[in-house]
Design a protein around this motif. Structure first.
Motif, PDB file in Angstrom:
ATOM      1  N   LEU A  66       0.625  -1.276  -0.010  1.00 27.47           N
ATOM      2  CA  LEU A  66      -0.114  -0.129   0.119  1.00 27.47           C
ATOM      3  C   LEU A  66       1.004   1.316   0.181  1.00 27.47           C
ATOM      4  O   LEU A  66       0.382   2.257  -0.732  1.00 27.47           O
ATOM      5  CB  LEU A  66      -0.907   0.019   1.303  1.00 27.47           C
ATOM      6  N   LEU A  67       1.915   1.126   0.875  1.00 28.76           N
ATOM      7  CA  LEU A  67       2.861   2.216   0.775  1.00 28.76           C
ATOM      8  C   LEU A  67       3.388   2.812  -0.533  1.00 28.76           C
ATOM      9  O   LEU A  67       3.451   3.811  -1.039  1.00 28.76           O
ATOM     10  CB  LEU A  67       3.910   1.919   1.946  1.00 28.76           C
ATOM     11  N   GLN A  68       4.008   1.717  -1.183  1.00 26.22           N
ATOM     12  CA  GLN A  68       4.278   1.793  -2.738  1.00 26.22           C
ATOM     13  C   GLN A  68       3.321   2.523  -3.569  1.00 26.22           C
ATOM     14  O   GLN A  68       3.531   3.380  -4.344  1.00 26.22           O
ATOM     15  CB  GLN A  68       4.666   0.520  -3.183  1.00 26.22           C
ATOM     16  N   ARG A  69       2.162   1.956  -3.213  1.00 27.82           N
ATOM     17  CA  ARG A  69       1.165   2.535  -4.361  1.00 27.82           C
ATOM     18  C   ARG A  69       0.764   4.013  -3.856  1.00 27.82           C
ATOM     19  O   ARG A  69       0.526   4.990  -4.943  1.00 27.82           O
ATOM     20  CB  ARG A  69      -0.255   1.774  -4.335  1.00 27.82           C
ATOM     21  N   ILE A  70       0.634   4.428  -2.446  1.00 30.95           N
ATOM     22  CA  ILE A  70       0.369   5.676  -2.256  1.00 30.95           C
ATOM     23  C   ILE A  70       1.611   6.606  -2.424  1.00 30.95           C
ATOM     24  O   ILE A  70       1.252   7.893  -3.087  1.00 30.95           O
ATOM     25  CB  ILE A  70       0.204   5.723  -0.704  1.00 30.95           C
ATOM     26  N   GLY A  71       2.751   6.230  -2.442  1.00 32.76           N
ATOM     27  CA  GLY A  71       3.730   6.826  -2.892  1.00 32.76           C
ATOM     28  C   GLY A  71       3.851   7.360  -4.406  1.00 32.76           C
ATOM     29  O   GLY A  71       4.463   8.153  -4.759  1.00 32.76           O
ATOM     30  N   ARG A  72       3.195   6.481  -5.420  1.00 27.66           N
ATOM     31  CA  ARG A  72       3.053   6.807  -6.856  1.00 27.66           C
ATOM     32  C   ARG A  72       2.373   8.219  -6.921  1.00 27.66           C
ATOM     33  O   ARG A  72       2.818   8.895  -7.641  1.00 27.66           O
ATOM     34  CB  ARG A  72       2.319   5.739  -7.428  1.00 27.66           C
ATOM     35  N   VAL A  73       1.655   8.500  -5.976  1.00 23.57           N
ATOM     36  CA  VAL A  73       0.868   9.746  -5.903  1.00 23.57           C
ATOM     37  C   VAL A  73       1.579  10.719  -4.962  1.00 23.57           C
ATOM     38  O   VAL A  73       1.921  12.066  -5.389  1.00 23.57           O
ATOM     39  CB  VAL A  73      -0.734   9.614  -5.478  1.00 23.57           C
ATOM     40  N   LEU A 102       5.883  11.154   4.134  1.00 23.14           N
ATOM     41  CA  LEU A 102       6.046  11.551   2.592  1.00 23.14           C
ATOM     42  C   LEU A 102       5.837  13.127   2.115  1.00 23.14           C
ATOM     43  O   LEU A 102       5.260  13.887   2.947  1.00 23.14           O
ATOM     44  CB  LEU A 102       4.562  10.747   2.236  1.00 23.14           C
ATOM     45  N   PRO A 103       6.243  13.198   1.075  1.00 21.54           N
ATOM     46  CA  PRO A 103       6.191  14.750   0.784  1.00 21.54           C
ATOM     47  C   PRO A 103       4.773  15.129   0.315  1.00 21.54           C
ATOM     48  O   PRO A 103       4.239  16.420   0.190  1.00 21.54           O
ATOM     49  CB  PRO A 103       6.994  14.787  -0.607  1.00 21.54           C
ATOM     50  N   GLY A 104       3.862  14.330   0.198  1.00 23.97           N
ATOM     51  CA  GLY A 104       2.392  14.563  -0.347  1.00 23.97           C
ATOM     52  C   GLY A 104       1.442  13.644  -0.272  1.00 23.97           C
ATOM     53  O   GLY A 104       1.766  12.313   0.349  1.00 23.97           O
ATOM     54  N   GLY A 105       0.436  13.401  -0.889  1.00 25.20           N
ATOM     55  CA  GLY A 105      -0.495  12.487  -0.991  1.00 25.20           C
ATOM     56  C   GLY A 105      -1.611  12.169   0.064  1.00 25.20           C
ATOM     57  O   GLY A 105      -2.906  12.315  -0.183  1.00 25.20           O
ATOM     58  N   ILE A 106      -1.170  12.038   1.472  1.00 21.58           N
ATOM     59  CA  ILE A 106      -2.278  11.721   2.402  1.00 21.58           C
ATOM     60  C   ILE A 106      -2.394  13.125   3.081  1.00 21.58           C
ATOM     61  O   ILE A 106      -1.490  14.127   3.112  1.00 21.58           O
ATOM     62  CB  ILE A 106      -1.603  11.013   3.525  1.00 21.58           C
ATOM     63  N   ARG A 107      -3.428  13.456   3.744  1.00 26.30           N
ATOM     64  CA  ARG A 107      -3.759  14.626   4.325  1.00 26.30           C
ATOM     65  C   ARG A 107      -3.196  14.880   5.642  1.00 26.30           C
ATOM     66  O   ARG A 107      -2.454  15.845   5.944  1.00 26.30           O
ATOM     67  CB  ARG A 107      -5.513  14.536   4.871  1.00 26.30           C
ATOM     68  N   GLU A 108      -2.958  13.847   6.656  1.00 25.52           N
ATOM     69  CA  GLU A 108      -2.348  14.242   7.841  1.00 25.52           C
ATOM     70  C   GLU A 108      -1.612  13.013   8.198  1.00 25.52           C
ATOM     71  O   GLU A 108      -0.225  12.793   8.092  1.00 25.52           O
ATOM     72  CB  GLU A 108      -3.262  14.378   9.023  1.00 25.52           C
ATOM     73  N   THR A 109      -2.387  11.740   8.619  1.00 30.11           N
ATOM     74  CA  THR A 109      -1.599  10.615   8.802  1.00 30.11           C
ATOM     75  C   THR A 109      -2.466   9.479   8.411  1.00 30.11           C
ATOM     76  O   THR A 109      -3.577   9.707   7.894  1.00 30.11           O
ATOM     77  CB  THR A 109      -1.553  10.372  10.407  1.00 30.11           C
ATOM     78  N   LEU A 110      -1.587   8.189   8.114  1.00 29.83           N
ATOM     79  CA  LEU A 110      -2.474   7.014   7.814  1.00 29.83           C
ATOM     80  C   LEU A 110      -1.636   5.710   8.523  1.00 29.83           C
ATOM     81  O   LEU A 110      -0.475   5.431   8.493  1.00 29.83           O
ATOM     82  CB  LEU A 110      -2.152   6.891   6.234  1.00 29.83           C
ATOM     83  N   PHE A 111      -2.326   4.867   9.200  1.00 30.39           N
ATOM     84  CA  PHE A 111      -1.890   3.540   9.740  1.00 30.39           C
ATOM     85  C   PHE A 111      -1.786   2.522   8.449  1.00 30.39           C
ATOM     86  O   PHE A 111      -2.802   2.522   8.015  1.00 30.39           O
ATOM     87  CB  PHE A 111      -2.526   3.392  10.894  1.00 30.39           C
ATOM     88  N   LEU A 112      -0.589   2.013   8.455  1.00 29.12           N
ATOM     89  CA  LEU A 112      -0.695   0.907   7.593  1.00 29.12           C
ATOM     90  C   LEU A 112      -0.801  -0.541   8.081  1.00 29.12           C
ATOM     91  O   LEU A 112      -0.147  -0.571   9.327  1.00 29.12           O
ATOM     92  CB  LEU A 112       0.446   1.002   6.562  1.00 29.12           C
ATOM     93  N   PRO A 113      -1.191  -1.613   7.555  1.00 31.96           N
ATOM     94  CA  PRO A 113      -1.109  -2.947   8.268  1.00 31.96           C
ATOM     95  C   PRO A 113       0.290  -3.352   8.442  1.00 31.96           C
ATOM     96  O   PRO A 113       1.325  -2.924   7.375  1.00 31.96           O
ATOM     97  CB  PRO A 113      -1.812  -3.730   7.165  1.00 31.96           C
ATOM     98  N   GLY A 114       0.610  -3.765   9.496  1.00 29.30           N
ATOM     99  CA  GLY A 114       1.801  -4.066  10.070  1.00 29.30           C
ATOM    100  C   GLY A 114       2.598  -3.230  10.947  1.00 29.30           C
ATOM    101  O   GLY A 114       3.656  -3.271  11.425  1.00 29.30           O
ATOM    102  N   GLY A 115       1.961  -2.042  11.182  1.00 28.84           N
ATOM    103  CA  GLY A 115       2.207  -1.117  12.241  1.00 28.84           C
ATOM    104  C   GLY A 115       2.924   0.250  11.820  1.00 28.84           C
ATOM    105  O   GLY A 115       3.273   1.113  12.813  1.00 28.84           O
ATOM    106  N   THR A 116       3.349   0.407  10.378  1.00 31.72           N
ATOM    107  CA  THR A 116       3.786   1.504  10.017  1.00 31.72           C
ATOM    108  C   THR A 116       2.573   2.700  10.043  1.00 31.72           C
ATOM    109  O   THR A 116       1.566   2.507   9.506  1.00 31.72           O
ATOM    110  CB  THR A 116       4.222   1.418   8.660  1.00 31.72           C
ATOM    111  N   VAL A 117       3.297   4.057  10.379  1.00 37.12           N
ATOM    112  CA  VAL A 117       2.232   5.145  10.351  1.00 37.12           C
ATOM    113  C   VAL A 117       2.936   6.185   9.553  1.00 37.12           C
ATOM    114  O   VAL A 117       4.258   6.358   9.580  1.00 37.12           O
ATOM    115  CB  VAL A 117       2.382   5.740  11.833  1.00 37.12           C
TER     116      VAL A 117
END
Length: 253
Positions: A66-73, A102-117
């Motif tokens: 998911l992080l890889q896909r979000i990073g594309r944007v 991240l430099p952009g994409g998400i508004r504030e924060t996002l929790f990812l499966p596995g524990g990465t924020v």
């Protein structure tokens, strides 16, 4: 007389049971019951089963995908020399397994499966103290404790995607892409203040900086300000000032 006998015979025939008709009715009801279970019960049951049995390693893999896909944007995760220690300190203090900015994409924060924020760069660039970024991480963890993000991912994947995960160990790419798009577009719901205060108390962090960052007037976050678990207590710094200064410039290189 003959006509009367025929009428009586037809009346008796209608009154007799029709086993064939009953069998068809029973079969139809059974099929309807199975269909109802498949539509209303099975997806949720399969989803909850996956949440129970999916190992941490696989959850981390889904989070990385998911992080890889979000990073594309939003752009690739920010990296800079001397910031690894700061990110690790921030993760330890807030109970996250890993922190990514991240430099952009998400508004504030996002929790990812596995524990990465994942944090938007604004949370480290626009505030003078790391307590605000730490507060947003705690809020994301509190939100995930009551509504696990993996459940949302599987809900987006649907019955077929969840079944594919359980049988092959992988979520379909289309399901990952769909959730990544959803995560980028949708606003995060605020966690309950009582739940959030428990996280601040456990981390021994003041909730007031986060509260004023969310609402500068403090009106909608008054409980977080008045019930701050660290009022009249000495708060241990989240990280040394030098690490915080480096972290604020992590996306500039």
């Amino acid at each position: 007389m003959i006509a009367a006998i025929d009428t009586l015979r037809r009346a008796v025939a209608r009154a007799r049971p029709h086993p064939g008709r009953l069998r068809w009715l029973g079969a139809a009801l059974s099929i309807a019951a199975v269909a109802a279970l498949a539509v209303f019960w099975l997806p949720g049951a399969l989803r909850e089963h996956a949440l129970r049995v999916l190992p941490d390693v696989k959850q981390s893999e889904i989070g990385a995908d998911l992080l890889q896909r979000i990073g594309r944007v939003g752009g690739a995760p920010c990296k800079a020399i001397g910031t690894n220690n700061a990110l690790q300190n921030l993760a330890r203090r807030t109970g996250a397994r890993r922190i990514v900015i991240l430099p952009g994409g998400i508004r504030e924060t996002l929790f990812l499966p596995g524990g990465t924020v994942v944090l938007n760069r604004a949370l480290v660039e626009d505030f003078e103290e790391p307590d605000v970024a730490a507060g947003f991480i705690l809020a994301e963890r509190a939100r995930n404790s009551t509504s696990p993000i993996l459940r949302d991912v599987l809900r987006t994947a649907g019955l077929r995607g969840t079944a594919t995960l359980l049988t092959t160990g992988n979520l379909p790419d289309v399901a990952l892409d769909a959730y990544a798009e959803q995560a980028l577009a949708s606003a995060r719901t605020a966690p309950e203040h009582d739940t959030l205060l428990e996280y601040f108390a456990k981390a021994e962090l003041s909730s007031a900086p986060y509260a004023y960052a969310v609402d500068i007037s403090g009106e909608t976050t008054l409980q977080l300000i008045e019930a701050d678990p660290m009022i009249n207590k000495e708060v241990r710094p989240v990280m040394p000032d030098a690490d915080w200064i480096r972290l604020q410039a992590i996306c500039e290189s």
